[in-house]
Motif scaffolding. Structure first.
Motif, PDB file in Angstrom:
ATOM      1  N   TYR A 133      53.057  23.082  33.501  1.00  0.00           N
ATOM      2  CA  TYR A 133      52.168  23.721  33.951  1.00  0.00           C
ATOM      3  C   TYR A 133      51.162  22.998  34.573  1.00  0.00           C
ATOM      4  CZ  TYR A 133      48.396  23.454  30.272  1.00  0.00           C
ATOM      5  OH  TYR A 133      47.224  22.486  29.388  1.00  0.00           O
ATOM      6  N   ALA A 134      50.539  23.319  35.482  1.00  0.00           N
ATOM      7  CA  ALA A 134      49.387  21.934  36.063  1.00  0.00           C
ATOM      8  C   ALA A 134      48.465  21.544  35.196  1.00  0.00           C
ATOM      9  CB  ALA A 134      48.637  22.624  37.523  1.00  0.00           C
ATOM     10  N   PRO A 135      47.480  20.727  34.774  1.00  0.00           N
ATOM     11  CA  PRO A 135      46.762  20.668  33.830  1.00  0.00           C
ATOM     12  C   PRO A 135      45.446  20.474  34.709  1.00  0.00           C
ATOM     13  CG  PRO A 135      47.656  18.859  33.717  1.00  0.00           C
ATOM     14  CD  PRO A 135      48.898  19.091  35.520  1.00  0.00           C
ATOM     15  N   ASP A 136      44.896  20.566  34.391  1.00  0.00           N
ATOM     16  CA  ASP A 136      43.190  20.873  35.601  1.00  0.00           C
ATOM     17  C   ASP A 136      42.543  19.127  35.825  1.00  0.00           C
ATOM     18  OD1 ASP A 136      40.599  21.488  36.525  1.00  0.00           O
ATOM     19  OD2 ASP A 136      39.930  21.444  34.991  1.00  0.00           O
ATOM     20  N   ILE A 137      43.306  18.454  36.390  1.00  0.00           N
ATOM     21  CA  ILE A 137      43.198  16.719  36.372  1.00  0.00           C
ATOM     22  C   ILE A 137      44.471  16.399  37.566  1.00  0.00           C
ATOM     23  CG2 ILE A 137      45.301  16.688  35.471  1.00  0.00           C
ATOM     24  CD1 ILE A 137      43.730  13.851  33.748  1.00  0.00           C
ATOM     25  N   PRO A 138      43.652  16.037  38.198  1.00  0.00           N
ATOM     26  CA  PRO A 138      43.985  15.251  39.668  1.00  0.00           C
ATOM     27  C   PRO A 138      44.943  14.657  39.717  1.00  0.00           C
ATOM     28  CG  PRO A 138      41.744  14.812  39.894  1.00  0.00           C
ATOM     29  CD  PRO A 138      42.377  15.543  38.699  1.00  0.00           C
ATOM     30  N   VAL A 139      46.570  15.115  40.527  1.00  0.00           N
ATOM     31  CA  VAL A 139      47.345  14.082  39.676  1.00  0.00           C
ATOM     32  C   VAL A 139      48.273  13.757  41.668  1.00  0.00           C
ATOM     33  CG1 VAL A 139      49.954  13.876  40.190  1.00  0.00           C
ATOM     34  CG2 VAL A 139      48.101  15.167  38.619  1.00  0.00           C
ATOM     35  N   ILE A 140      48.217  12.808  42.229  1.00  0.00           N
ATOM     36  CA  ILE A 140      48.775  11.515  43.387  1.00  0.00           C
ATOM     37  C   ILE A 140      50.699  11.766  43.035  1.00  0.00           C
ATOM     38  CG2 ILE A 140      49.262  10.291  45.110  1.00  0.00           C
ATOM     39  CD1 ILE A 140      46.193  11.923  45.299  1.00  0.00           C
ATOM     40  N   HIS A 141      51.294  12.744  43.507  1.00  0.00           N
ATOM     41  CA  HIS A 141      52.652  11.794  44.061  1.00  0.00           C
ATOM     42  C   HIS A 141      53.066  10.669  43.970  1.00  0.00           C
ATOM     43  CE1 HIS A 141      53.001  16.275  41.371  1.00  0.00           C
ATOM     44  NE2 HIS A 141      53.943  15.425  41.116  1.00  0.00           N
ATOM     45  N   MET A 142      54.077  10.045  44.283  1.00  0.00           N
ATOM     46  CA  MET A 142      54.051   8.913  45.137  1.00  0.00           C
ATOM     47  C   MET A 142      56.235   8.567  45.049  1.00  0.00           C
ATOM     48  SD  MET A 142      51.334   6.113  44.054  1.00  0.00           S
ATOM     49  CE  MET A 142      51.502   5.499  45.321  1.00  0.00           C
ATOM     50  N   CYS A 143      56.753   8.123  46.037  1.00  0.00           N
ATOM     51  CA  CYS A 143      57.609   7.650  46.319  1.00  0.00           C
ATOM     52  C   CYS A 143      58.353   9.121  46.500  1.00  0.00           C
ATOM     53  CB  CYS A 143      58.087   6.173  45.617  1.00  0.00           C
ATOM     54  SG  CYS A 143      56.758   5.428  45.074  1.00  0.00           S
ATOM     55  N   ALA A 149      55.044  20.801  49.447  1.00  0.00           N
ATOM     56  CA  ALA A 149      55.499  21.658  48.604  1.00  0.00           C
ATOM     57  C   ALA A 149      53.804  21.604  48.319  1.00  0.00           C
ATOM     58  CB  ALA A 149      55.632  20.856  47.184  1.00  0.00           C
ATOM     59  N   GLY A 150      53.144  21.624  48.991  1.00  0.00           N
ATOM     60  CA  GLY A 150      51.176  21.869  48.370  1.00  0.00           C
ATOM     61  C   GLY A 150      51.033  20.288  47.591  1.00  0.00           C
ATOM     62  N   PHE A 151      51.730  19.313  47.172  1.00  0.00           N
ATOM     63  CA  PHE A 151      51.159  18.382  45.728  1.00  0.00           C
ATOM     64  C   PHE A 151      50.766  17.218  46.858  1.00  0.00           C
ATOM     65  CE2 PHE A 151      54.439  20.975  43.337  1.00  0.00           C
ATOM     66  CZ  PHE A 151      53.890  20.867  42.766  1.00  0.00           C
ATOM     67  N   ALA A 152      49.715  16.759  46.816  1.00  0.00           N
ATOM     68  CA  ALA A 152      49.895  15.414  47.660  1.00  0.00           C
ATOM     69  C   ALA A 152      51.079  14.432  46.974  1.00  0.00           C
ATOM     70  CB  ALA A 152      48.081  14.585  47.124  1.00  0.00           C
ATOM     71  N   THR A 153      51.818  13.705  48.304  1.00  0.00           N
ATOM     72  CA  THR A 153      52.461  13.861  48.402  1.00  0.00           C
ATOM     73  C   THR A 153      52.073  12.241  48.731  1.00  0.00           C
ATOM     74  OG1 THR A 153      54.967  14.366  47.064  1.00  0.00           O
ATOM     75  CG2 THR A 153      55.376  12.429  48.161  1.00  0.00           C
ATOM     76  N   ILE A 154      52.622  11.208  48.255  1.00  0.00           N
ATOM     77  CA  ILE A 154      52.533   9.832  49.267  1.00  0.00           C
ATOM     78  C   ILE A 154      53.369   8.987  49.341  1.00  0.00           C
ATOM     79  CG2 ILE A 154      50.868   7.436  50.065  1.00  0.00           C
ATOM     80  CD1 ILE A 154      48.890   8.917  48.795  1.00  0.00           C
TER      81      ILE A 154
END
Ligand code: XLF
Length: 330
Positions: A133-143, A149-154
């Motif tokens: 599950y998504a923890p209550d913590i900010p995540v940036i996905h990369m590469c 998909a609604g995530f923050a991907t760079i």
């Protein structure tokens, strides 16, 4: 080990004053601050980081989950991220994950216990999918993260990048390719395969090409893949590798087979890591903007942490870098 109480006694102030000197120095008179600092220095006092994070509700730490710390591609991104994070008083903790579920559990544990304030996931597995599950913590996905998909991907556009590389090799006259890909289930591998197919299709090339997938993007796998390619079709004229590491391995494999690069066979990489320009021959490759990836990831993570932005994907530009490991077909 000296405690905050010892420092307070030595400086002749209260524990609260020592604490304020450490955490809110602007609220303490300059001469008192100097007294406290002198006591800290004399006694070699180190504040308890855990207690401090609890008080400040912030660990001032960011976790970078890296699939392979031996790949300079990731090292360059994390170095840039570290410099950027330090400007805001944050440090980066590194986890070598090999894209395994176990690494997610470990990251989750750190996030849940608030030992980190945010996560940079440079690998394939999506935090919030894959059953955790998504923890209550900010995540940036990369590469290698998911786009759309609604995530923050760079990331760069991996489809386009490989399309550019294969189109370039086709423009040099190559028609018989070997592709040395990464792990089949990896998102960027799939995207790069898609880009290669698009370029082949656009040029009307219908002859079957050779595809060798690997468990990793590593040098050793690249060398092994070259052997496999030669077993399948020794007449291949261009080998397109899905990382610079794989290309270096493939070039070593070519040497063992008595083939000159690029005289007998062209071999290309992907990433443009630090050594790509210094390798013999220098690698023709796709440059991913590693510093920009690191910097942007940190500013986006801070924006998520401060609530000034919601998760959004960001596609950074790639560049075809023409060097000497690929040449016109003879
Ligand atoms: O993380 C991806 C997969 O492989 C990155 O772009 C790389 O090319 C690194 O070598």
């Amino acid at each position: 080990m000296p405690t905050i109480k010892d420092v307070a006694r030595r400086a002749g102030v209260s524990i609260a004053t020592v604490s304020r000197t450490l955490n809110k120095p602007e609220t303490v008179r300059a001469d008192t601050r100097e007294l406290v600092q002198a006591a800290i220095d004399e006694m070699g006092y180190r504040p308890n980081g855990l207690a401090q994070s609890m008080r400040q509700q912030s660990s001032r730490s960011i976790l970078a989950m890296v699939p392979d710390i031996a790949n300079p591609f990731f090292a360059a991104i994390v170095s840039a991220a570290q410099v950027e994070a330090a400007k805001a008083g944050y440090r980066i903790l590194l986890m070598n994950t090999a894209n395994t579920p176990a690494s997610e559990d470990a990251a989750l544990a750190l996030a849940e216990t608030r030992l980190v304030d945010g996560i940079l996931q440079l690998g394939e597995r999506q935090i919030g999918l894959n059953g955790w599950y998504a923890p209550d913590i900010p995540v940036i996905h990369m590469c290698e993260g998911p786009i759309g998909a609604g995530f923050a991907t760079i990331a760069i556009n991996n489809v386009r990048a490989m399309e550019d590389m294969v189109a370039y090799l086709i423009s040099l006259g190559h028609r018989r390719f070997g592709f040395v890909t990464g792990p089949e289930n990896n998102r960027v591998t799939r995207d790069r395969i898609c880009g290669a197919r698009r370029a082949l299709e656009a040029a009307g090339i219908t002859t079957p090409q050779r595809w060798i997938s690997n468990d990793t993007y590593n040098i050793a796998d690249g060398e092994q893949a070259f052997d496999d390619l030669m077993r399948e079709d020794a007449g291949i004229t261009a080998v397109c590798c899905f990382s610079d590491h794989l290309a270096v391995g493939a070039i070593a494999g070519a040497a063992r087979h008595g083939k000159q690069v690029p005289g007998d066979i062209s071999i290309t990489g992907f990433d443009d890591v630090q050594y790509a320009r210094h390798h013999v021959p220098p690698l023709t490759t796709i440059a991913q903007p590693q510093s920009e990836l690191g910097n942007t990831a940190i500013s986006s993570l801070f924006a998520l942490m401060n609530g000034t932005a919601s998760p959004a994907d960001m596609i950074l530009p790639h560049e075809l870098v023409v060097r000497q490991s690929a040449a016109p077909l003879r």
